[in-house]
Design a protein around this motif. Structure first.
Motif, mmCIF file in Angstrom:
data_model
loop_
_atom_site.group_PDB
_atom_site.id
_atom_site.type_symbol
_atom_site.label_atom_id
_atom_site.label_comp_id
_atom_site.label_asym_id
_atom_site.label_seq_id
_atom_site.Cartn_x
_atom_site.Cartn_y
_atom_site.Cartn_z
ATOM 1 N N PRO A 1 42.550 -12.314 -16.706
ATOM 2 C CA PRO A 1 42.880 -13.851 -17.685
ATOM 3 C C PRO A 1 41.814 -14.488 -18.586
ATOM 4 O O PRO A 1 42.131 -15.619 -18.454
ATOM 5 C CB PRO A 1 42.475 -14.517 -15.611
ATOM 6 C CG PRO A 1 41.495 -14.033 -15.443
ATOM 7 C CD PRO A 1 42.180 -12.119 -15.897
ATOM 8 N N ASP A 2 41.231 -13.184 -18.873
ATOM 9 C CA ASP A 2 40.412 -14.527 -19.761
ATOM 10 C C ASP A 2 40.815 -14.511 -21.355
ATOM 11 O O ASP A 2 42.002 -14.227 -21.498
ATOM 12 C CB ASP A 2 39.556 -13.459 -20.282
ATOM 13 C CG ASP A 2 38.964 -12.863 -19.283
ATOM 14 O OD1 ASP A 2 37.408 -12.601 -18.618
ATOM 15 O OD2 ASP A 2 39.174 -11.255 -18.597
ATOM 16 N N ASN A 3 40.318 -15.360 -22.100
ATOM 17 C CA ASN A 3 40.913 -16.536 -23.313
ATOM 18 C C ASN A 3 40.089 -15.705 -24.790
ATOM 19 O O ASN A 3 39.734 -15.358 -24.272
ATOM 20 C CB ASN A 3 40.348 -17.801 -23.304
ATOM 21 C CG ASN A 3 41.132 -19.118 -22.369
ATOM 22 O OD1 ASN A 3 42.492 -18.742 -21.890
ATOM 23 N ND2 ASN A 3 40.107 -19.965 -21.897
ATOM 24 N N HIS A 4 40.996 -14.905 -25.252
ATOM 25 C CA HIS A 4 40.583 -14.354 -26.685
ATOM 26 C C HIS A 4 41.706 -14.978 -27.496
ATOM 27 O O HIS A 4 42.928 -14.836 -27.953
ATOM 28 C CB HIS A 4 40.474 -12.883 -26.122
ATOM 29 C CG HIS A 4 39.985 -12.294 -27.234
ATOM 30 N ND1 HIS A 4 40.472 -11.898 -28.187
ATOM 31 C CD2 HIS A 4 38.973 -11.714 -27.313
ATOM 32 C CE1 HIS A 4 39.569 -12.062 -29.357
ATOM 33 N NE2 HIS A 4 38.520 -11.595 -28.789
ATOM 34 N N GLU A 5 40.947 -15.471 -28.565
ATOM 35 C CA GLU A 5 41.962 -15.574 -30.034
ATOM 36 C C GLU A 5 43.170 -14.745 -29.763
ATOM 37 O O GLU A 5 43.736 -15.754 -31.128
ATOM 38 C CB GLU A 5 41.103 -16.016 -31.075
ATOM 39 C CG GLU A 5 39.721 -14.737 -31.701
ATOM 40 C CD GLU A 5 38.850 -15.180 -32.712
ATOM 41 O OE1 GLU A 5 39.014 -15.620 -33.114
ATOM 42 O OE2 GLU A 5 37.934 -13.517 -32.821
ATOM 43 N N LYS B 1 47.396 -13.616 -27.329
ATOM 44 C CA LYS B 1 48.578 -14.576 -27.408
ATOM 45 C C LYS B 1 49.709 -13.804 -28.405
ATOM 46 O O LYS B 1 50.287 -13.217 -28.245
ATOM 47 C CB LYS B 1 48.614 -16.166 -27.920
ATOM 48 C CG LYS B 1 50.913 -16.735 -27.700
ATOM 49 C CD LYS B 1 49.583 -18.098 -29.154
ATOM 50 C CE LYS B 1 51.460 -18.693 -28.122
ATOM 51 N NZ LYS B 1 51.043 -20.171 -28.683
ATOM 52 N N GLU B 2 48.826 -13.235 -29.820
ATOM 53 C CA GLU B 2 49.289 -12.228 -30.771
ATOM 54 C C GLU B 2 49.552 -10.750 -30.342
ATOM 55 O O GLU B 2 50.979 -10.361 -30.383
ATOM 56 C CB GLU B 2 48.469 -11.951 -31.770
ATOM 57 C CG GLU B 2 49.192 -11.694 -33.248
ATOM 58 C CD GLU B 2 48.324 -10.862 -35.013
ATOM 59 O OE1 GLU B 2 49.142 -10.371 -34.963
ATOM 60 O OE2 GLU B 2 46.830 -11.793 -34.023
ATOM 61 N N ILE B 3 48.738 -10.154 -29.575
ATOM 62 C CA ILE B 3 48.868 -8.960 -28.750
ATOM 63 C C ILE B 3 50.064 -9.316 -27.536
ATOM 64 O O ILE B 3 50.868 -7.733 -27.922
ATOM 65 C CB ILE B 3 47.052 -9.039 -28.306
ATOM 66 C CG1 ILE B 3 46.244 -8.286 -29.985
ATOM 67 C CG2 ILE B 3 47.789 -7.500 -27.557
ATOM 68 C CD1 ILE B 3 44.627 -8.184 -29.362
ATOM 69 N N ILE B 4 50.005 -9.791 -26.635
ATOM 70 C CA ILE B 4 51.355 -9.942 -26.014
ATOM 71 C C ILE B 4 52.274 -9.960 -26.091
ATOM 72 O O ILE B 4 53.167 -9.226 -26.207
ATOM 73 C CB ILE B 4 50.788 -11.201 -25.239
ATOM 74 C CG1 ILE B 4 49.222 -10.954 -24.319
ATOM 75 C CG2 ILE B 4 51.605 -11.527 -23.918
ATOM 76 C CD1 ILE B 4 48.630 -11.775 -23.131
ATOM 77 N N LYS B 5 52.393 -11.121 -27.625
ATOM 78 C CA LYS B 5 53.733 -10.885 -28.085
ATOM 79 C C LYS B 5 54.367 -9.899 -28.469
ATOM 80 O O LYS B 5 55.624 -9.373 -28.733
ATOM 81 C CB LYS B 5 54.083 -12.010 -29.217
ATOM 82 C CG LYS B 5 54.435 -12.233 -30.214
ATOM 83 C CD LYS B 5 54.988 -12.765 -30.853
ATOM 84 C CE LYS B 5 56.467 -13.651 -31.921
ATOM 85 N NZ LYS B 5 57.709 -12.684 -32.368
ATOM 86 N N ILE C 1 44.574 -4.365 -19.589
ATOM 87 C CA ILE C 1 44.231 -4.852 -20.628
ATOM 88 C C ILE C 1 43.048 -6.228 -20.251
ATOM 89 O O ILE C 1 44.099 -6.834 -20.098
ATOM 90 C CB ILE C 1 44.819 -5.370 -21.698
ATOM 91 C CG1 ILE C 1 46.136 -4.006 -22.172
ATOM 92 C CG2 ILE C 1 44.225 -5.102 -22.967
ATOM 93 C CD1 ILE C 1 47.106 -4.839 -22.834
ATOM 94 N N THR C 2 42.057 -5.471 -20.728
ATOM 95 C CA THR C 2 41.090 -6.893 -20.318
ATOM 96 C C THR C 2 41.246 -8.024 -22.224
ATOM 97 O O THR C 2 40.325 -7.140 -23.207
ATOM 98 C CB THR C 2 39.512 -6.295 -20.082
ATOM 99 O OG1 THR C 2 39.185 -7.588 -19.782
ATOM 100 C CG2 THR C 2 38.809 -5.353 -20.730
ATOM 101 N N PHE C 3 40.443 -9.587 -21.961
ATOM 102 C CA PHE C 3 40.772 -9.351 -23.149
ATOM 103 C C PHE C 3 39.359 -10.436 -22.769
ATOM 104 O O PHE C 3 38.774 -11.340 -23.576
ATOM 105 C CB PHE C 3 42.313 -10.559 -23.511
ATOM 106 C CG PHE C 3 43.194 -9.996 -23.828
ATOM 107 C CD1 PHE C 3 42.706 -10.185 -25.252
ATOM 108 C CD2 PHE C 3 43.847 -10.016 -22.669
ATOM 109 C CE1 PHE C 3 44.622 -9.251 -24.967
ATOM 110 C CE2 PHE C 3 44.886 -9.116 -22.976
ATOM 111 C CZ PHE C 3 45.198 -8.744 -24.079
ATOM 112 N N GLY C 4 38.613 -10.219 -22.208
ATOM 113 C CA GLY C 4 37.109 -10.273 -22.209
ATOM 114 C C GLY C 4 35.676 -9.762 -22.259
ATOM 115 O O GLY C 4 36.044 -9.399 -23.465
#
Length: 363
Positions: free
Chosen positions: A221-225, A228-232, A265-268
């Protein structure tokens, strides 16, 4: 009957008057205690679920088990909203308001007090709860241990120097990550430093074989710049996978979900539960190397990318290759598991807790 039981629990946990009554009733046995040491874990957050909460609760459980000569408690800051129990993971911990224990200290013959305080909350604790009750600590041995779970959230050495000038050498630091539990950190703050790690026991995690897993990719659930692009990219290139962001789920349900998913996948911070725990479920965690938290041995893993640029370039092909090749999936999992379990296991953690209280600091 089960529904009624759960409903009654919710009523008890949410009703403020009932919570206060429950706290008082649970506090009563401590009034009769003659144990010479009080150990208080300060809980400045509410009834939430994340890695920090779990690690503090496990440190508390281990301390309570080991310190037979101590009263060991979890407590919210005095002005915080009261809650009496963590409800999002299985536990038997009870939570008090620290007001009760500052009152307790005025009347009991306690010789030593240890406060465990999350790194980001140190200043609020020292400038409020601690300062307002300073007279209570006279003639008592006192330790304020800073729970350094994220090194970038530590206060500056100047802040520690100011508090040491006011209150003396009362501080210790316990570090969750090996990477910054070192002489550099010890010298930076001029404070005793100890690598505590976190309690992760792979035997407590459900495991599913490759053939039992589903085409699910979990996302932290972490926010990372770059998130959004990676998920797309992933959704465009891997339409046959289901993507689930971890949110509003109990810990037991989370572990079950990880065990049936192929990837997470971790975004933290990188070296966190969202990366490690999949390996304890025979799944694969994917991360980006962060030198603040990872030690160099993780760089050899295919599932730890050197940068987000490399992750974006390779992750789709890597997921396809591993998903379509059972042998490669299992060998990749095995390599990741062997590295993670060496660093994160119950035996190491329990020894580190024992050594901390015996003042055998490992840094």
């Amino acid at each position: 009957m089960m529904f009624l039981k759960k409903h009654l629990k919710k009523v008890i946990y949410k009703n403020r008057k009932i919570r206060k009554l429950r706290q008082f009733l649970n506090f009563a046995p401590y009034i009769l205690s003659n144990k010479p040491r009080l150990v208080v874990f300060i809980i400045p957050f509410g009834d939430i679920l994340n890695g920090g909460v779990l690690s503090i609760n496990n440190f508390y459980k281990s301390s309570k088990k080991k310190l037979s000569n101590s009263t060991v408690v979890l407590a919210t800051p005095k002005n915080a909203e009261n809650f009496i129990k963590f409800t999002k993971f299985n536990n038997d911990s009870f939570i008090f308001n620290s007001r009760l224990f500052f009152l307790f200290l005025r009347f009991k013959k306690i010789k030593e007090v240890i406060f465990h305080v999350p790194e980001y909350y140190l200043k609020q604790f020292m400038d409020n709860d601690f300062k307002d009750n300073r007279s209570v600590f006279s003639k008592k041995k006192l330790i304020v241990n800073v729970l350094n779970q994220k090194n970038d959230e530590m206060y500056s050495p100047k802040t520690f120097k100011e508090y040491k000038g006011k209150y003396g050498n009362i501080f210790t630091i316990t570090c969750a990550h090996k990477q910054y539990a070192n002489q550099k950190t010890k010298e930076k703050y001029n404070i005793p430093c100890h690598h505590l790690s976190v309690y992760l026991d792979e035997s407590n995690y459900p495991k599913k074989a490759f053939d039992q897993k589903e085409n699910i990719i979990l996302l932290s659930p972490d926010n990372h710049e770059n998130k959004k692009e990676i998920i797309k990219i992933l959704k465009d290139e891997l339409p046959f996978f289901t993507f689930i962001t971890i949110n509003k789920i109990t810990f037991e349900d989370y572990k079950e979900l990880v065990s049936k998913s192929k990837f997470q996948i971790t975004f933290g911070e990188g070296l966190d539960g969202y990366f490690i725990e999949p390996y304890f479920c025979k799944s694969i965690g994917l991360s980006v190397y962060n030198e603040e938290f990872f030690t160099s041995n993780y760089q050899s893993l295919k599932t730890v990318y050197p940068s987000y640029k490399e992750l974006k370039r390779n992750i789709v092909n890597d997921i396809l290759e591993l998903s379509n090749n059972k042998s490669k999936y299992e060998s990749t999992w095995e390599k990741g598991f062997s590295v993670c379990v060496k660093d994160y296991n119950a035996k190491n953690f329990e020894k580190n807790v024992t050594d901390y209280y015996n003042k055998k600091y490992n840094v």
